[in-house]
Design a protein around this motif. Structure first.
Motif, PDB file in Angstrom:
ATOM      1  N   SER A   3      12.604  -4.451 -33.553  1.00 38.41           N
ATOM      2  CA  SER A   3      13.969  -4.962 -33.384  1.00 38.41           C
ATOM      3  C   SER A   3      14.163  -5.292 -31.912  1.00 38.41           C
ATOM      4  N   ASP A   4      15.096  -6.195 -31.616  1.00 35.98           N
ATOM      5  CA  ASP A   4      15.356  -6.587 -30.230  1.00 35.98           C
ATOM      6  C   ASP A   4      15.747  -5.385 -29.376  1.00 35.98           C
ATOM      7  N   GLN A   5      16.357  -4.348 -29.983  1.00 34.75           N
ATOM      8  CA  GLN A   5      16.766  -3.179 -29.211  1.00 34.75           C
ATOM      9  C   GLN A   5      15.558  -2.383 -28.713  1.00 34.75           C
ATOM     10  N   GLN A   6      14.422  -2.452 -29.398  1.00 35.22           N
ATOM     11  CA  GLN A   6      13.230  -1.711 -29.010  1.00 35.22           C
ATOM     12  C   GLN A   6      12.414  -2.432 -27.936  1.00 35.22           C
ATOM     13  N   ILE A   7      12.644  -3.702 -27.713  1.00 42.32           N
ATOM     14  CA  ILE A   7      11.874  -4.484 -26.768  1.00 42.32           C
ATOM     15  C   ILE A   7      12.393  -4.232 -25.367  1.00 42.32           C
ATOM     16  N   LYS A   8      11.498  -3.813 -24.478  1.00 41.22           N
ATOM     17  CA  LYS A   8      11.890  -3.529 -23.095  1.00 41.22           C
ATOM     18  C   LYS A   8      11.893  -4.786 -22.237  1.00 41.22           C
ATOM     19  N   HIS A   9      11.034  -5.742 -22.571  1.00 38.10           N
ATOM     20  CA  HIS A   9      10.892  -6.920 -21.715  1.00 38.10           C
ATOM     21  C   HIS A   9      10.480  -8.125 -22.565  1.00 38.10           C
ATOM     22  N   TRP A  10      11.091  -9.259 -22.316  1.00 42.19           N
ATOM     23  CA  TRP A  10      10.712 -10.518 -22.968  1.00 42.19           C
ATOM     24  C   TRP A  10      10.112 -11.426 -21.903  1.00 42.19           C
ATOM     25  N   THR A  11       8.972 -12.029 -22.226  1.00 37.56           N
ATOM     26  CA  THR A  11       8.285 -12.923 -21.291  1.00 37.56           C
ATOM     27  C   THR A  11       8.357 -14.347 -21.816  1.00 37.56           C
ATOM     28  N   LEU A  28      -2.231 -16.381 -21.554  1.00 36.52           N
ATOM     29  CA  LEU A  28      -2.574 -15.133 -20.885  1.00 36.52           C
ATOM     30  C   LEU A  28      -1.263 -14.479 -20.462  1.00 36.52           C
ATOM     31  N   ILE A  29      -0.967 -13.342 -21.059  1.00 38.32           N
ATOM     32  CA  ILE A  29       0.253 -12.602 -20.751  1.00 38.32           C
ATOM     33  C   ILE A  29      -0.184 -11.260 -20.187  1.00 38.32           C
ATOM     34  N   GLY A  30       0.049 -11.090 -18.894  1.00 32.65           N
ATOM     35  CA  GLY A  30      -0.512  -9.922 -18.216  1.00 32.65           C
ATOM     36  C   GLY A  30      -2.014 -10.053 -18.244  1.00 32.65           C
ATOM     37  N   ALA A  46      15.825 -25.520 -46.000  1.00 33.08           N
ATOM     38  CA  ALA A  46      15.647 -26.421 -44.853  1.00 33.08           C
ATOM     39  C   ALA A  46      14.533 -25.873 -43.944  1.00 33.08           C
ATOM     40  N   PRO A  47      13.675 -26.744 -43.455  1.00 32.53           N
ATOM     41  CA  PRO A  47      12.588 -26.287 -42.584  1.00 32.53           C
ATOM     42  C   PRO A  47      13.124 -25.623 -41.310  1.00 32.53           C
ATOM     43  N   GLN A  48      12.570 -24.454 -40.987  1.00 36.01           N
ATOM     44  CA  GLN A  48      12.971 -23.709 -39.800  1.00 36.01           C
ATOM     45  C   GLN A  48      11.733 -23.376 -38.965  1.00 36.01           C
ATOM     46  N   PRO A  49      11.778 -23.601 -37.642  1.00 33.80           N
ATOM     47  CA  PRO A  49      10.642 -23.208 -36.810  1.00 33.80           C
ATOM     48  C   PRO A  49      10.626 -21.693 -36.610  1.00 33.80           C
ATOM     49  N   ARG A  50       9.425 -21.125 -36.644  1.00 34.17           N
ATOM     50  CA  ARG A  50       9.227 -19.704 -36.356  1.00 34.17           C
ATOM     51  C   ARG A  50       8.038 -19.583 -35.423  1.00 34.17           C
ATOM     52  N   VAL A  51       7.997 -18.514 -34.663  1.00 35.19           N
ATOM     53  CA  VAL A  51       6.854 -18.262 -33.792  1.00 35.19           C
ATOM     54  C   VAL A  51       6.313 -16.861 -34.047  1.00 35.19           C
ATOM     55  N   ALA A 109       7.934 -12.117 -31.304  1.00 28.91           N
ATOM     56  CA  ALA A 109       8.077 -13.442 -30.690  1.00 28.91           C
ATOM     57  C   ALA A 109       9.392 -14.045 -31.171  1.00 28.91           C
ATOM     58  N   ARG A 110       9.997 -14.844 -30.309  1.00 29.03           N
ATOM     59  CA  ARG A 110      11.252 -15.490 -30.687  1.00 29.03           C
ATOM     60  C   ARG A 110      11.372 -16.833 -29.977  1.00 29.03           C
ATOM     61  N   ILE A 111      12.298 -17.632 -30.483  1.00 33.56           N
ATOM     62  CA  ILE A 111      12.631 -18.920 -29.870  1.00 33.56           C
ATOM     63  C   ILE A 111      14.045 -18.773 -29.327  1.00 33.56           C
ATOM     64  N   ASP A 112      14.228 -19.120 -28.061  1.00 28.50           N
ATOM     65  CA  ASP A 112      15.556 -19.057 -27.458  1.00 28.50           C
ATOM     66  C   ASP A 112      15.706 -20.251 -26.528  1.00 28.50           C
ATOM     67  N   GLU A 113      16.699 -21.092 -26.799  1.00 30.84           N
ATOM     68  CA  GLU A 113      16.970 -22.297 -26.014  1.00 30.84           C
ATOM     69  C   GLU A 113      15.727 -23.167 -25.848  1.00 30.84           C
ATOM     70  N   GLY A 114      14.977 -23.305 -26.931  1.00 31.96           N
ATOM     71  CA  GLY A 114      13.812 -24.186 -26.936  1.00 31.96           C
ATOM     72  C   GLY A 114      12.561 -23.612 -26.315  1.00 31.96           C
ATOM     73  N   LYS A 115      12.613 -22.352 -25.865  1.00 33.45           N
ATOM     74  CA  LYS A 115      11.454 -21.702 -25.267  1.00 33.45           C
ATOM     75  C   LYS A 115      10.895 -20.628 -26.198  1.00 33.45           C
ATOM     76  N   VAL A 116       9.603 -20.377 -26.090  1.00 29.75           N
ATOM     77  CA  VAL A 116       8.945 -19.295 -26.827  1.00 29.75           C
ATOM     78  C   VAL A 116       8.910 -18.078 -25.903  1.00 29.75           C
ATOM     79  N   TRP A 117       9.340 -16.936 -26.441  1.00 31.34           N
ATOM     80  CA  TRP A 117       9.377 -15.671 -25.704  1.00 31.34           C
ATOM     81  C   TRP A 117       8.559 -14.630 -26.474  1.00 31.34           C
ATOM     82  N   ILE A 118       7.799 -13.820 -25.742  1.00 29.08           N
ATOM     83  CA  ILE A 118       7.018 -12.739 -26.326  1.00 29.08           C
ATOM     84  C   ILE A 118       7.564 -11.421 -25.798  1.00 29.08           C
ATOM     85  N   GLY A 119       7.799 -10.484 -26.719  1.00 31.42           N
ATOM     86  CA  GLY A 119       8.343  -9.179 -26.343  1.00 31.42           C
ATOM     87  C   GLY A 119       7.246  -8.153 -26.112  1.00 31.42           C
ATOM     88  N   GLY A 120       7.571  -7.193 -25.277  1.00 31.67           N
ATOM     89  CA  GLY A 120       6.598  -6.137 -25.005  1.00 31.67           C
ATOM     90  C   GLY A 120       7.265  -4.868 -24.578  1.00 31.67           C
TER      91      GLY A 120
END
Length: 120
Positions: A3-11, A28-30, A46-51, A109-120
């Protein structure tokens, strides 16, 4: 699943538009090679993008190649087939379906404002 609450950092990784739909890229992330996949999901009508983000290193082939695999479905699972031995990896969990002991890590992973973000 995280869940988003468990993610400490999004890159931020890249723009979603930089990944061709239903394919993957490596980033390459870290110190980790991560395979990031842009999938068009038709399950809700309806087609939805997912990452998705999983480790890029295929332990079966001993090569960093998962980002170049073929994306598809096995039943309800969204998977990538490794380009070398064709083992299937679940894009949500990283589980190798044919050799569960050779599963790979998965990251939120998530999409926010057209960018791909990876949580860690």
């Amino acid at each position: 699943m995280h869940s988003d609450q468990q993610i400490k950092h999004w890159t931020p990784v890249c723009e979603l538009a930089e990944i061709v739909p239903n394919t993957g890229v490596a980033a390459l992330i870290g110190d980790q090679q991560v395979a990031i996949f842009h999938v068009i999901d038709h399950s809700q009508g309806a087609p939805q993008p997912r990452v998705f983000a999983i480790g890029n290193y295929d332990p079966n082939a001993q090569a960093a190649v998962l980002s170049r695999g073929l994306v598809g479905n096995l039943g309800e699972r969204i998977v990538v087939a490794s380009p070398i031995y064709k083992h299937h990896f679940d894009l949500t969990t990283g589980q190798c379906l044919e050799e569960p002991a050779n599963s790979v890590p998965a990251w939120p992973a998530r999409i926010d404002e057209g960018k791909v973000w990876i949580g860690g």
